[in-house]
Design a protein around this motif. Structure first.
Motif, PDB file in Angstrom:
ATOM      1  N   PRO A  68     -23.214  22.024   1.397  1.00 28.76           N
ATOM      2  CA  PRO A  68     -22.168  21.031   1.719  1.00 28.76           C
ATOM      3  C   PRO A  68     -22.556  20.069   2.834  1.00 28.76           C
ATOM      4  O   PRO A  68     -21.995  18.979   2.941  1.00 28.76           O
ATOM      5  N   ASP A  69     -23.526  20.441   3.682  1.00 25.44           N
ATOM      6  CA  ASP A  69     -23.892  19.598   4.826  1.00 25.44           C
ATOM      7  C   ASP A  69     -25.218  18.868   4.649  1.00 25.44           C
ATOM      8  O   ASP A  69     -25.666  18.181   5.579  1.00 25.44           O
ATOM      9  N   ILE A  70     -25.864  18.997   3.502  1.00 22.76           N
ATOM     10  CA  ILE A  70     -27.172  18.383   3.324  1.00 22.76           C
ATOM     11  C   ILE A  70     -27.050  16.859   3.304  1.00 22.76           C
ATOM     12  O   ILE A  70     -26.139  16.300   2.694  1.00 22.76           O
ATOM     13  N   ILE A  71     -27.928  16.176   4.060  1.00 23.39           N
ATOM     14  CA  ILE A  71     -27.902  14.713   4.124  1.00 23.39           C
ATOM     15  C   ILE A  71     -29.273  14.153   3.773  1.00 23.39           C
ATOM     16  O   ILE A  71     -30.296  14.827   3.924  1.00 23.39           O
ATOM     17  N   ARG A  72     -29.284  12.921   3.283  1.00 19.79           N
ATOM     18  CA  ARG A  72     -30.531  12.254   2.928  1.00 19.79           C
ATOM     19  C   ARG A  72     -30.422  10.756   3.232  1.00 19.79           C
ATOM     20  O   ARG A  72     -29.336  10.184   3.244  1.00 19.79           O
ATOM     21  N   PHE A  73     -31.583  10.138   3.470  1.00 20.28           N
ATOM     22  CA  PHE A  73     -31.669   8.685   3.565  1.00 20.28           C
ATOM     23  C   PHE A  73     -31.855   8.124   2.160  1.00 20.28           C
ATOM     24  O   PHE A  73     -32.588   8.698   1.356  1.00 20.28           O
ATOM     25  N   PHE A  74     -31.200   6.991   1.874  1.00 22.65           N
ATOM     26  CA  PHE A  74     -31.300   6.416   0.536  1.00 22.65           C
ATOM     27  C   PHE A  74     -31.611   4.922   0.582  1.00 22.65           C
ATOM     28  O   PHE A  74     -31.202   4.212   1.495  1.00 22.65           O
ATOM     29  N   MET A  75     -32.318   4.501  -0.450  1.00 24.03           N
ATOM     30  CA  MET A  75     -32.679   3.097  -0.621  1.00 24.03           C
ATOM     31  C   MET A  75     -32.846   2.855  -2.114  1.00 24.03           C
ATOM     32  O   MET A  75     -33.184   3.779  -2.862  1.00 24.03           O
ATOM     33  N   THR A  76     -32.592   1.638  -2.567  1.00 17.94           N
ATOM     34  CA  THR A  76     -32.811   1.347  -3.990  1.00 17.94           C
ATOM     35  C   THR A  76     -34.300   1.143  -4.246  1.00 17.94           C
ATOM     36  O   THR A  76     -35.075   0.853  -3.332  1.00 17.94           O
ATOM     37  N   ILE A  77     -34.702   1.280  -5.506  1.00 14.75           N
ATOM     38  CA  ILE A  77     -36.117   1.129  -5.863  1.00 14.75           C
ATOM     39  C   ILE A  77     -36.642  -0.259  -5.495  1.00 14.75           C
ATOM     40  O   ILE A  77     -37.690  -0.368  -4.847  1.00 14.75           O
ATOM     41  N   PRO A  78     -35.952  -1.360  -5.873  1.00 12.41           N
ATOM     42  CA  PRO A  78     -36.477  -2.684  -5.488  1.00 12.41           C
ATOM     43  C   PRO A  78     -36.579  -2.877  -3.983  1.00 12.41           C
ATOM     44  O   PRO A  78     -37.516  -3.516  -3.500  1.00 12.41           O
ATOM     45  N   GLU A  79     -35.620  -2.326  -3.216  1.00  9.72           N
ATOM     46  CA  GLU A  79     -35.674  -2.435  -1.764  1.00  9.72           C
ATOM     47  C   GLU A  79     -36.921  -1.733  -1.222  1.00  9.72           C
ATOM     48  O   GLU A  79     -37.670  -2.297  -0.419  1.00  9.72           O
ATOM     49  N   ALA A  80     -37.136  -0.492  -1.655  1.00 12.36           N
ATOM     50  CA  ALA A  80     -38.273   0.280  -1.167  1.00 12.36           C
ATOM     51  C   ALA A  80     -39.588  -0.419  -1.496  1.00 12.36           C
ATOM     52  O   ALA A  80     -40.483  -0.542  -0.645  1.00 12.36           O
ATOM     53  N   VAL A  81     -39.703  -0.923  -2.719  1.00 12.78           N
ATOM     54  CA  VAL A  81     -40.956  -1.543  -3.148  1.00 12.78           C
ATOM     55  C   VAL A  81     -41.200  -2.854  -2.406  1.00 12.78           C
ATOM     56  O   VAL A  81     -42.339  -3.156  -2.021  1.00 12.78           O
ATOM     57  N   SER A  82     -40.153  -3.647  -2.188  1.00 13.93           N
ATOM     58  CA  SER A  82     -40.358  -4.906  -1.466  1.00 13.93           C
ATOM     59  C   SER A  82     -40.853  -4.643  -0.047  1.00 13.93           C
ATOM     60  O   SER A  82     -41.709  -5.377   0.473  1.00 13.93           O
ATOM     61  N   LEU A  83     -40.355  -3.578   0.579  1.00 12.19           N
ATOM     62  CA  LEU A  83     -40.821  -3.224   1.919  1.00 12.19           C
ATOM     63  C   LEU A  83     -42.244  -2.658   1.886  1.00 12.19           C
ATOM     64  O   LEU A  83     -43.021  -2.889   2.812  1.00 12.19           O
ATOM     65  N   VAL A  84     -42.581  -1.935   0.839  1.00 10.86           N
ATOM     66  CA  VAL A  84     -43.958  -1.458   0.673  1.00 10.86           C
ATOM     67  C   VAL A  84     -44.918  -2.639   0.599  1.00 10.86           C
ATOM     68  O   VAL A  84     -45.977  -2.662   1.238  1.00 10.86           O
ATOM     69  N   LEU A  85     -44.538  -3.648  -0.166  1.00 12.80           N
ATOM     70  CA  LEU A  85     -45.387  -4.831  -0.313  1.00 12.80           C
ATOM     71  C   LEU A  85     -45.516  -5.582   1.009  1.00 12.80           C
ATOM     72  O   LEU A  85     -46.598  -6.073   1.353  1.00 12.80           O
ATOM     73  N   GLN A  86     -44.418  -5.662   1.754  1.00 12.81           N
ATOM     74  CA  GLN A  86     -44.491  -6.342   3.041  1.00 12.81           C
ATOM     75  C   GLN A  86     -45.344  -5.552   4.024  1.00 12.81           C
ATOM     76  O   GLN A  86     -46.115  -6.134   4.799  1.00 12.81           O
ATOM     77  N   ALA A  87     -45.220  -4.234   3.993  1.00 14.51           N
ATOM     78  CA  ALA A  87     -46.055  -3.403   4.863  1.00 14.51           C
ATOM     79  C   ALA A  87     -47.528  -3.632   4.549  1.00 14.51           C
ATOM     80  O   ALA A  87     -48.373  -3.657   5.455  1.00 14.51           O
TER      81      ALA A  87
END
Length: 614
Positions: A475-494
């Motif tokens: 019940p207490d498990i948490i995660r960070f989330f991002m959409t696929i296009p968001e993650a990939v655009s940041l990968v490309l910028q990195a």
């Protein structure tokens, strides 16, 4: 080439307009002279009526009065009727003057008014009859009751489409809009009942079954706030995807999409100015390993739009590779594309690929990433993730690749599972190789990606479709989330920022409780959590944390021009000893040891595996 078809409706309108112009020519004189038309004007009318009729029909044709779909007539059609009637009236004057058959000046004005009334009245009567017929047909098929949130232009267009289409079995019962000046007013006789506070009450009052959110320019936070109210109902929710449909006039029922869980994250989508940073892939040979996966395929899509010299997709799974190959060939017919079925575990094959294609940039997304499955198969995780990566890293060094970008994970930070530990080993490999190679080796670390293969969202959706239960580990498990296009655009910028040796950490925003996400998805599907669909807690899986970390304490933090991308400082390690340990791991993995966790622990001090039962 399609043939032009003359519709019977068009012929009827022409016949009606011929009659109308002739009739108006007579009635304008009759009204002018109170029923007693002088003989000379009757004679003048007889001599001019034929050319006036011909000119009038021609003008109406030029003003598209025979091409419009009158069941959808609006202000544009009304404007054409008025302008067409005005021009026809001016031509009537011209014909009378040029043929020396003048009429009283007031009769010309009466002619214009009567012609406008008859041509416009006939067409809008047709529209009314078609609309009435559509409504009757809809009511006979038990129309679904609809609420539209957004009483602006987009909402009005959707309401009008529903009202006029005989194929849409829906009935708009009310509008919702936060603009108080619209309250207690109506659009197409449909009431605007209030702002968002009135949503729940209106759903009950009008027995609403579907809610359409027609707010193309609203912010993500505003959208999330409205959805958090709507999800308390059992209505089916749909929204207009974005502003570009509104700008292009592309607004229709078919453009509405189901509301997704990411709409409830309550933050604006991450935007990257790709044109500023994607120059480094233009005219370059780019290889994407694991190019058929959720991250790899999105890398292919975004890179394909930036004019690379060539894209090389490498994937061991032929179905995934085939799907993205078809998509890219369709969307980018001029793209030079190679799709190769190969495993990064095959050192000889990897070497052959690099020898043949000499990639300038490599995005390494090939990996086993499913945490519980890798806990059951730690040797396979080591073979594929660690030594598959090492094979590609060595090939980059040997054949002079300019950049190598590793797709890593937040699970590499203080890992408790073998998958995270293998990714940490990959980060150590690229940081070590970067010191002795001309290739710039970097890693990009981010959290969970919404909708990716193996993520919780597809699993939850499947469980909801099957009637539940929806399973959450804790019940207490948490995660960070991002959409696929968001993650990939940041990968490309990195990748653009890469100078070599960096571990880029993507800012994932605020963490989200998985249990809350499950409840929201159940509500968005029109069900009540723990009433219609049960939520069951199954306990943490082997190697699973309650929360994920993005950065080790000893790594420190550096900034980049993009505040959403940070750089972790490389950790010093004994490189010679490290590679000796890798050799032992390789031998142990292929010897199918049952001591892999202990061996990995010796190489990755931050790895804290849970005891294996039995």
């Amino acid at each position: 080439m399609s043939k032009k078809v003359i519709h019977p409706r068009m012929i009827l309108f022409v016949i009606w307009d011929v009659f109308s112009i002739a009739f108006v020519s007579y009635i304008s004189l009759l009204l002018r002279f109170d029923g007693n038309i002088p003989t000379e004007y009757t004679s003048n009318m007889v001599h001019t009526v034929l050319p006036v009729v011909v000119c009038g029909v021609l003008v109406f044709y030029l003003f598209h009065l025979y091409k419009s779909l009158w069941e959808f007539a609006s202000l544009t059609e009304m404007r054409n009727i008025v302008l067409g009637s005005l021009v026809a009236s001016l031509l009537n004057i011209a014909v009378c003057v040029m043929t020396d058959n003048p009429m009283p000046k007031s009769s010309y004005f009466i002619f214009f008014l009567m012609l406008t009334a008859m041509t416009g009245g006939s067409r809008f009567l047709y529209r009314f009859l078609r609309s009435y017929k559509s409504k009757t047909a809809t009511k006979n098929k038990e129309a679904s009751h609809v609420m539209i949130i957004g009483a602006g232009e987009a909402g009005e267009k959707i309401a009008k489409e529903i009202m006029h289409s005989a194929c849409i079995y829906k009935e708009v019962k009310c509008f919702i809009d936060d603009d108080s000046t619209k309250w207690n007013r109506s659009i197409h006789n449909i009431p605007v009942v209030g702002g968002r506070d009135a949503i729940l009450e209106a759903v009950k009052k009008y027995e609403i079954q579907e809610i359409f959110i027609a707010m193309p320019s609203v912010s993500r936070k505003e959208m999330a706030d409205i959805l958090n109210i709507c999800k308390q109902t059992k209505c089916q929710l749909k929204k207009l995807p974005g502003m570009y449909q509104f700008v292009n006039g592309d607004i229709s029922i078919s453009k509405f999409k189901d509301v997704e869980i990411q709409d409830l994250l309550g933050r604006e989508p991450i935007k990257v100015n790709m044109d500023d940073i994607m120059g480094y892939v233009k005219d370059k040979v780019v290889m994407i390993t694991g190019g058929g996966g959720s991250i790899g395929s999105e890398l292919c899509r975004q890179i394909a739009s930036k004019d690379p010299k060539q894209i090389i997709i490498v994937d061991v799974y032929e179905n995934n590779a085939y799907d993205i190959q078809l998509e890219l060939k369709h969307d980018y017919p001029n793209l030079k594309l190679e799709t190769l079925i190969a495993s990064v575990r095959d050192k000889g094959k990897v070497d052959d690929l690099f020898k043949k294609y000499h990639p300038d940039i490599v995005y390494h997304a090939a990996a086993h990433k499913h945490v519980p499955l890798m806990e059951d198969a730690p040797n396979e995780a080591i073979k594929n993730n660690v030594f598959g990566t090492l094979n590609v890293v060595k090939a980059c060094d040997k054949y002079g690749t300019q950049k190598f970008i590793l797709i890593s994970t937040d699970k590499a930070v203080n890992p408790t599972n073998i998958m995270g530990a293998t990714k940490r080993l990959c980060e150590m490999i690229i940081q070590t190789y970067n010191k002795k190679s001309k290739t710039d080796y970097v890693a990009v670390r981010f959290g969970n990606v919404l909708g990716s293969n193996g993520s919780v969202i597809p699993l939850f959706k499947k469980q909801i479709e099957q009637g539940g239960p929806v399973t959450v580990t804790h019940p207490d498990i948490i995660r960070f989330f991002m959409t696929i296009p968001e993650a990939v655009s940041l990968v490309l910028q990195a990748g653009a920022y890469a100078k070599g040796g960096e571990i880029f950490i993507l800012d994932m925003g605020e963490p989200v409780k998985i249990a809350d996400m499950a409840r929201n998805l159940i509500r968005l599907s029109g069900y009540e959590p723990d009433v219609d669909i049960k939520i069951e807690y199954t306990g943490l899986r082997p190697g699973e944390k309650l929360y994920e970390e993005m950065l080790m304490k000893e790594e420190g933090m550096q900034t980049t021009p993009n505040k959403l991308i940070h750089i972790g400082k490389p950790i010093e390690l004994d490189e010679e000893h490290f590679f000796l340990q890798l050799e032992k791991l390789y031998e142990a993995a292929y010897a199918e040891t049952d001591q892999m966790r202990e061996l990995v622990k010796q190489v990755v001090p931050t790895y804290h595996p849970e005891p294996v039962e039995g």
